[in-house]
Design a protein around this motif. Structure first.
Motif, PDB file in Angstrom:
ATOM      1  N   THR A  35       4.561  -6.406   8.765  1.00  0.00           N
ATOM      2  CA  THR A  35       3.204  -6.919   8.893  1.00  0.00           C
ATOM      3  C   THR A  35       2.339  -6.281   7.811  1.00  0.00           C
ATOM      4  O   THR A  35       2.611  -5.160   7.367  1.00  0.00           O
ATOM      5  CB  THR A  35       2.616  -6.611  10.287  1.00  0.00           C
ATOM      6  N   PRO A  36       1.284  -6.972   7.397  1.00  0.00           N
ATOM      7  CA  PRO A  36       0.420  -6.421   6.348  1.00  0.00           C
ATOM      8  C   PRO A  36      -0.268  -5.128   6.793  1.00  0.00           C
ATOM      9  O   PRO A  36      -0.817  -5.059   7.898  1.00  0.00           O
ATOM     10  CB  PRO A  36      -0.622  -7.527   6.117  1.00  0.00           C
ATOM     11  N   LEU A  37      -0.233  -4.135   5.955  1.00  0.00           N
ATOM     12  CA  LEU A  37      -0.890  -2.865   6.249  1.00  0.00           C
ATOM     13  C   LEU A  37      -2.402  -3.060   6.386  1.00  0.00           C
ATOM     14  O   LEU A  37      -3.063  -2.325   7.116  1.00  0.00           O
ATOM     15  CB  LEU A  37      -0.564  -1.856   5.146  1.00  0.00           C
ATOM     16  N   GLU A  38      -2.948  -4.070   5.748  1.00  0.00           N
ATOM     17  CA  GLU A  38      -4.373  -4.413   5.854  1.00  0.00           C
ATOM     18  C   GLU A  38      -4.788  -4.648   7.311  1.00  0.00           C
ATOM     19  O   GLU A  38      -5.955  -4.476   7.654  1.00  0.00           O
ATOM     20  CB  GLU A  38      -4.679  -5.684   5.061  1.00  0.00           C
ATOM     21  N   TRP A  39      -3.870  -5.052   8.153  1.00  0.00           N
ATOM     22  CA  TRP A  39      -4.169  -5.338   9.558  1.00  0.00           C
ATOM     23  C   TRP A  39      -4.465  -4.072  10.356  1.00  0.00           C
ATOM     24  O   TRP A  39      -4.993  -4.149  11.460  1.00  0.00           O
ATOM     25  CB  TRP A  39      -3.006  -6.062  10.215  1.00  0.00           C
ATOM     26  N   TYR A  40      -4.097  -2.934   9.833  1.00  0.00           N
ATOM     27  CA  TYR A  40      -4.211  -1.672  10.560  1.00  0.00           C
ATOM     28  C   TYR A  40      -5.005  -0.662   9.726  1.00  0.00           C
ATOM     29  O   TYR A  40      -4.424   0.200   9.057  1.00  0.00           O
ATOM     30  CB  TYR A  40      -2.826  -1.121  10.899  1.00  0.00           C
ATOM     31  N   PRO A  41      -6.334  -0.743   9.751  1.00  0.00           N
ATOM     32  CA  PRO A  41      -7.169   0.105   8.892  1.00  0.00           C
ATOM     33  C   PRO A  41      -6.902   1.605   9.027  1.00  0.00           C
ATOM     34  O   PRO A  41      -6.898   2.321   8.016  1.00  0.00           O
ATOM     35  CB  PRO A  41      -8.600  -0.237   9.332  1.00  0.00           C
ATOM     36  N   ARG A  42      -6.661   2.087  10.236  1.00  0.00           N
ATOM     37  CA  ARG A  42      -6.391   3.524  10.398  1.00  0.00           C
ATOM     38  C   ARG A  42      -5.111   3.928   9.679  1.00  0.00           C
ATOM     39  O   ARG A  42      -5.051   4.991   9.063  1.00  0.00           O
ATOM     40  CB  ARG A  42      -6.276   3.890  11.877  1.00  0.00           C
ATOM     41  N   LEU A  43      -4.091   3.101   9.790  1.00  0.00           N
ATOM     42  CA  LEU A  43      -2.832   3.416   9.112  1.00  0.00           C
ATOM     43  C   LEU A  43      -2.968   3.282   7.601  1.00  0.00           C
ATOM     44  O   LEU A  43      -2.409   4.072   6.847  1.00  0.00           O
ATOM     45  CB  LEU A  43      -1.714   2.503   9.620  1.00  0.00           C
ATOM     46  N   GLY A  74       2.619  -7.322  20.261  1.00  0.00           N
ATOM     47  CA  GLY A  74       1.405  -7.633  19.521  1.00  0.00           C
ATOM     48  C   GLY A  74       1.678  -7.890  18.055  1.00  0.00           C
ATOM     49  O   GLY A  74       1.091  -8.783  17.447  1.00  0.00           O
ATOM     50  N   MET A  75       2.590  -7.109  17.472  1.00  0.00           N
ATOM     51  CA  MET A  75       2.956  -7.327  16.072  1.00  0.00           C
ATOM     52  C   MET A  75       3.584  -8.701  15.893  1.00  0.00           C
ATOM     53  O   MET A  75       3.268  -9.425  14.950  1.00  0.00           O
ATOM     54  CB  MET A  75       3.915  -6.237  15.591  1.00  0.00           C
ATOM     55  N   LEU A  76       4.454  -9.076  16.821  1.00  0.00           N
ATOM     56  CA  LEU A  76       5.102 -10.378  16.735  1.00  0.00           C
ATOM     57  C   LEU A  76       4.099 -11.524  16.908  1.00  0.00           C
ATOM     58  O   LEU A  76       4.267 -12.595  16.332  1.00  0.00           O
ATOM     59  CB  LEU A  76       6.200 -10.495  17.786  1.00  0.00           C
ATOM     60  N   LYS A  77       3.053 -11.280  17.690  1.00  0.00           N
ATOM     61  CA  LYS A  77       2.035 -12.306  17.914  1.00  0.00           C
ATOM     62  C   LYS A  77       0.994 -12.336  16.804  1.00  0.00           C
ATOM     63  O   LYS A  77       0.109 -13.176  16.803  1.00  0.00           O
ATOM     64  CB  LYS A  77       1.338 -12.061  19.249  1.00  0.00           C
ATOM     65  N   GLY A  78       1.078 -11.398  15.859  1.00  0.00           N
ATOM     66  CA  GLY A  78       0.130 -11.377  14.755  1.00  0.00           C
ATOM     67  C   GLY A  78      -1.192 -10.740  15.092  1.00  0.00           C
ATOM     68  O   GLY A  78      -2.207 -11.028  14.457  1.00  0.00           O
ATOM     69  N   ARG A  79      -1.198  -9.838  16.050  1.00  0.00           N
ATOM     70  CA  ARG A  79      -2.436  -9.157  16.433  1.00  0.00           C
ATOM     71  C   ARG A  79      -2.770  -8.056  15.443  1.00  0.00           C
ATOM     72  O   ARG A  79      -1.946  -7.196  15.156  1.00  0.00           O
ATOM     73  CB  ARG A  79      -2.304  -8.533  17.820  1.00  0.00           C
ATOM     74  N   ARG A  80      -3.994  -8.080  14.984  1.00  0.00           N
ATOM     75  CA  ARG A  80      -4.494  -7.019  14.098  1.00  0.00           C
ATOM     76  C   ARG A  80      -5.126  -5.917  14.946  1.00  0.00           C
ATOM     77  O   ARG A  80      -5.602  -6.189  16.033  1.00  0.00           O
ATOM     78  CB  ARG A  80      -5.557  -7.579  13.164  1.00  0.00           C
ATOM     79  N   ALA A  81      -5.141  -4.713  14.406  1.00  0.00           N
ATOM     80  CA  ALA A  81      -5.809  -3.601  15.105  1.00  0.00           C
ATOM     81  C   ALA A  81      -7.309  -3.820  15.045  1.00  0.00           C
ATOM     82  O   ALA A  81      -7.834  -4.361  14.077  1.00  0.00           O
ATOM     83  CB  ALA A  81      -5.435  -2.268  14.462  1.00  0.00           C
ATOM     84  N   GLY A  82      -8.003  -3.402  16.112  1.00  0.00           N
ATOM     85  CA  GLY A  82      -9.453  -3.594  16.201  1.00  0.00           C
ATOM     86  C   GLY A  82     -10.219  -2.599  15.490  1.00  0.00           C
ATOM     87  O   GLY A  82     -10.625  -2.121  14.668  1.00  0.00           O
TER      88      GLY A  82
END
Length: 82
Positions: A35-43, A74-82
């Motif tokens: 998954t794109p690292l952009e989806w997880y700002p903290r990481l 959540g990763m499989l469903k394409g959920r981004r971190a909030g």
């Protein structure tokens, strides 16, 4: 109306890796989820040391130093971190 339920198999993580742009999780059955690292700002903002300080949980991954939790579903469903 009916809902199609798909058996996704075993969703337990075995390993976690990072590329310059992706979070890559290998499942115990050998599948890899990228998954794109952009989806997880903290990481994305974390150091390599902070990223590698993770715990594999029954249904996901926890980074205690970053207060970040991601579920495999959540990763499989394409959920981004909030």
């Amino acid at each position: 109306m009916s809902t199609l339920e798909i058996d996704v198999g075993d969703l337990r993580a075995r390993a976690v890796e990072f590329t310059a742009t992706e979070l890559v999780v290998t499942l115990v059955d050998g599948r890899r989820i990228a998954t794109p690292l952009e989806w997880y700002p903290r990481l994305k903002k974390a150091s390599a040391t902070e990223r590698m300080n993770y715990e594999i949980m029954p249904m996901g991954i926890h980074w205690p130093g970053l207060d970040e939790d991601l579920s495999i579903a959540g990763m499989l469903k394409g959920r981004r971190a909030g």
